[in-house]
Design an enzyme around this catalytic site. Structure first.
Site, short mmCIF file in Angstrom:
data_model
loop_
_atom_site.label_atom_id
_atom_site.label_comp_id
_atom_site.label_asym_id
_atom_site.label_seq_id
_atom_site.Cartn_x
_atom_site.Cartn_y
_atom_site.Cartn_z
N TRP A 75 0.83 -1.21 0.00
CA TRP A 75 0.00 0.00 0.00
C TRP A 75 0.86 1.25 0.00
O TRP A 75 0.56 2.23 -0.67
CB TRP A 75 -0.98 -0.02 1.17
CG TRP A 75 -1.98 -1.13 1.06
CD1 TRP A 75 -2.16 -2.15 1.95
CD2 TRP A 75 -2.93 -1.34 0.00
NE1 TRP A 75 -3.16 -2.99 1.50
CE2 TRP A 75 -3.65 -2.52 0.32
CE3 TRP A 75 -3.23 -0.67 -1.18
CZ2 TRP A 75 -4.66 -3.02 -0.51
CZ3 TRP A 75 -4.24 -1.17 -2.00
CH2 TRP A 75 -4.94 -2.33 -1.66
N ASP B 257 -1.38 6.66 6.36
CA ASP B 257 -2.48 5.76 6.01
C ASP B 257 -2.64 4.82 7.21
O ASP B 257 -1.74 4.02 7.49
CB ASP B 257 -2.10 4.99 4.74
CG ASP B 257 -3.12 3.90 4.37
OD1 ASP B 257 -4.10 3.70 5.11
OD2 ASP B 257 -2.91 3.26 3.31
N LYS C 156 -11.65 -1.82 6.97
CA LYS C 156 -10.81 -2.73 7.72
C LYS C 156 -11.23 -2.80 9.18
O LYS C 156 -11.28 -3.86 9.75
CB LYS C 156 -9.33 -2.30 7.63
CG LYS C 156 -8.83 -2.04 6.23
CD LYS C 156 -8.72 -3.32 5.40
CE LYS C 156 -8.67 -3.06 3.91
NZ LYS C 156 -7.45 -2.43 3.43
#
Ligand code: PLP
Length: 360
Positions: A101, A171, A195
């Site tokens: 990511w 993030d 998530k």
């Protein structure tokens, strides 16, 4: 079949209590005669829902007054572009690459300016967090970017990088609301909610006000300017109304439980159960540097692909689902987010013990 223990990395398990409440309110939200899915985002009823959600996340994270909370769309991935478009005034930013990511964010930033790789753990399949206490950071960087919890590899920063005074952008998709956080250390904290917080379709961006300006890169679409959404209090256009409503319920669930200190305690207990087992097992091994272990995502392997596959298949039959590891790591991964009950982890560990005994 009843509800399973869902170890998916995302979209992931939500608190059963929240789902039941939402089910109760599905046809008639608090006497207004319609579902939250059916109401105008400009209605008084909805305004209360989004305002309360904001207030509750502010309380939970103790968000200072000089930060805005934005409920946006486009997932975490859209932020990979939105961040440079809004923040790259010098067209130069630093990225610490600790997983896929972070790497995607780093690659996206290259479209808009110079993205400098400050550190990386790619040399060892992202199985650790590099030392970020004294990085070589040029003065003219607009920000330093990290992915704080690496969902795929199961690592987490235990200490934030020393950015040498530069704005930190993080993030936190897969560790959102999993522990207390000092928001004032960041310029932007953001996360896709699927998530740990709610249904896919919402991304929450917590951003320091001085970073919200008209001065974005030329060509930045209106919808991708933080200012657009900040000025309109996340109601510039139709927001993901239903998703925000569920996030609000999860915020209340966390508040009722005792907030982020309490959930951190529970998360540490759950993770310890699993890591302690892995550390003494002769069959299963954790795949990351113990000091950098995530409380949320726990990858592990047997070292034998066939045995891994057998484990995943038998676990599924026993009601432990989505344990297959990411294709780049192989093996297994148990994501044990906030809403995974301790009992789910206890039962998984018992199952692993039995599997080990049976397959020695
Ligand atoms: C899942 C994930 C993403 C991507 O989220 P989307 O909402 O699918 O764009 C980004 N970063 C992290 C850390 C993630 O876990």
């Amino acid at each position: 079949m009843g509800r399973v223990y869902n170890f998916s990395a995302g979209p992931a398990v939500l608190p059963e209590e929240v789902l039941r409440e939402a089910a109760d309110e599905m046809l008639d939200y608090q006497g207004c005669g319609m579902s939250v899915m059916e109401m105008s985002h400009r209605s008084k009823v909805y305004d209360k829902i989004i305002k309360e959600a904001e207030k509750d996340i502010r309380d939970l994270m103790k968000i200072p007054d000089n930060y805005k909370v934005l409920f946006l769309q486009g997932g975490a991935s859209q932020q990979f572009a939105m961040i440079p478009m809004n923040l790259m005034k010098n067209k130069k930013a630093g990225y610490i690459v600790t997983g896929q990511w972070a790497k995607k964010a780093f690659q996206e930033a290259q479209i808009y300016g110079e993205a400098v790789k400050l550190a990386s753990s790619e040399d060892k399949t992202f199985s650790y967090i590099p030392d970020c206490s004294d990085l070589d950071i040029a003065d003219d960087l607009d920000y330093v970017y990290i992915c704080e919890n690496n969902t795929i590899y199961g690592t987490k920063y235990k200490q934030l990088p020393n950015t040498k005074g530069h704005t930190l952008v993080a993030d936190v998709s897969s560790c959102f609301l999993s522990e207390p956080v000092d928001v004032s250390k960041y310029g932007i904290i953001y996360g896709g909610v699927q998530k740990n917080v709610g249904p896919a379709g919402v991304v929450v961006v917590i951003i320091r006000e001085d970073l919200i300006t008209e001065d974005t890169l030329p060509g930045t679409p209106t919808m991708l300017k933080y200012k657009t959404h900040a000025d309109a209090e996340s109601l510039y256009n139709t927001p993901p109304c239903y998703g925000i409503y569920i996030c609000g319920k999860v915020f209340q669930w966390l508040k009722k439980m005792g907030g982020l200190e309490e959930i951190q305690k529970r998360n540490m207990e759950k993770a310890k159960l699993l890591y302690d087992f892995l550390d003494q097992s002769e069959m299963f091994q954790g795949t990351v540097e113990p000091k950098d272990r995530s409380l949320m995502n726990v990858p592990f392997v047997t070292g034998d692909k066939e045995l891994d596959a057998k484990f995943v298949a038998e676990a599924e039959k026993a009601g432990f689902v989505n344990l297959k590891g990411h294709r780049t790591v192989g093996g297994m991964r148990a994501s044990i987010y906030n809403a995974m009950p301790k009992e789910g982890v206890e039962k998984l560990v018992s199952f692993m013990k039995q599997f080990e005994a049976d397959n020695r």
